[in-house]
Design a protein around this motif. Structure first.
Motif, PDB file in Angstrom:
ATOM      1  N   UNK A  79       4.170  22.963 -21.804  1.00 50.74           N
ATOM      2  CA  UNK A  79       3.562  22.050 -21.894  1.00 50.74           C
ATOM      3  C   UNK A  79       1.610  21.925 -22.938  1.00 50.74           C
ATOM      4  N   UNK A  80       1.064  21.739 -23.944  1.00 50.40           N
ATOM      5  CA  UNK A  80      -0.212  22.358 -24.393  1.00 50.40           C
ATOM      6  C   UNK A  80      -0.940  21.556 -23.499  1.00 50.40           C
ATOM      7  N   UNK A  81      -0.574  20.044 -23.027  1.00 53.27           N
ATOM      8  CA  UNK A  81      -1.496  19.209 -22.296  1.00 53.27           C
ATOM      9  C   UNK A  81      -1.447  19.857 -20.836  1.00 53.27           C
ATOM     10  N   UNK A  82      -0.434  20.369 -19.470  1.00 54.69           N
ATOM     11  CA  UNK A  82      -0.842  20.734 -18.563  1.00 54.69           C
ATOM     12  C   UNK A  82      -1.759  22.463 -19.207  1.00 54.69           C
ATOM     13  N   UNK A  83      -1.786  23.089 -20.261  1.00 55.58           N
ATOM     14  CA  UNK A  83      -2.277  24.547 -20.748  1.00 55.58           C
ATOM     15  C   UNK A  83      -3.375  24.119 -20.842  1.00 55.58           C
ATOM     16  N   UNK A  84      -4.258  22.924 -21.501  1.00 54.61           N
ATOM     17  CA  UNK A  84      -5.492  22.428 -21.788  1.00 54.61           C
ATOM     18  C   UNK A  84      -6.221  21.817 -20.259  1.00 54.61           C
ATOM     19  N   UNK A  85      -5.529  21.039 -19.412  1.00 56.18           N
ATOM     20  CA  UNK A  85      -5.875  21.182 -18.073  1.00 56.18           C
ATOM     21  C   UNK A  85      -6.279  21.929 -17.604  1.00 56.18           C
TER      22      UNK A  85
END
Length: 196
Positions: free
Chosen positions: A43-49
């Motif tokens: 997910x883009x969320x995990x990439x951002x984290x």
């Protein structure tokens, strides 16, 4: 549609109230569950984290090591703010999708741990606060969830105070006692929600 914000401090019993409301027919939008979904692998969320906190926050299988990330952010308000800036917009967008898919006569309960902290009370027709004394919360976190007392205390301190939560409440469910005292209160709240 009736939009309800459900909140309470960690260990207050909000999840049990949420489960009971769902069993009565509420459409529950669980912010914690969605927060896990938006940081799943790929997910883009995990990439951002990972971009913000480094790959050390990943478990060997590529999933987010939530306990490790929790230790980092709950001891540093700046890091917690950075994590929230990534996750909260993603959670908000997904919550809106789920609410939009509920029927016009639905009681939609948004289970939002940080409702008070993020000033979200005005988004709901009613705010329900699950309340318990700090000592009760601490006991549940240590005894039932197996947290170290220091970790439990730091998580409690990272949240709004009991007084701040009660200040935004339209309805309060007292969950300082045993589980069998909870159900009649939740049923009464459900009747109220169905009549609004």
């Amino acid at each position: 549609m009736v939009k309800v914000g459900l909140t309470g401090g960690i260990g207050a019993g909000k999840s049990e109230v949420s489960r009971l409301l769902a069993s009565y027919g509420a459409v529950v939008v669980d912010a914690d569950k969605i927060a896990r979904e938006v940081v799943e692998p790929g997910t883009p969320g995990l990439a951002a984290v990972v971009e913000e906190f480094g790959s050390d926050v990943l478990a060997p299988d590529g999933t987010l090591d939530r306990p490790k990330l929790g230790r980092i952010v709950f001891s540093d308000p700046g890091k917690l703010k950075a994590l929230n800036a990534i996750v909260h917009p993603l959670v908000g967008a997904r919550s809106a999708e789920l609410e939009a898919s509920a029927g016009p006569d639905a009681v939609v309960v948004h289970d939002v741990p940080l409702l008070t902290e993020n000033g979200l009370a005005p988004l709901y027709d009613l705010v329900v606060v699950v309340d318990a004394a700090q000592q009760t919360q601490l006991d549940r976190l240590v005894r039932l969830r197996g947290m170290a007392e220091e970790e439990a205390t730091s998580r409690m301190e990272a949240q709004a105070t009991r007084e701040q939560r009660l200040a935004v409440a339209d309805l309060v469910i007292d969950n300082d006692g045993p589980l069998d005292a909870l159900e009649p209160q939740v049923r009464a709240v459900w009747k109220r929600l169905r009549s609004d």
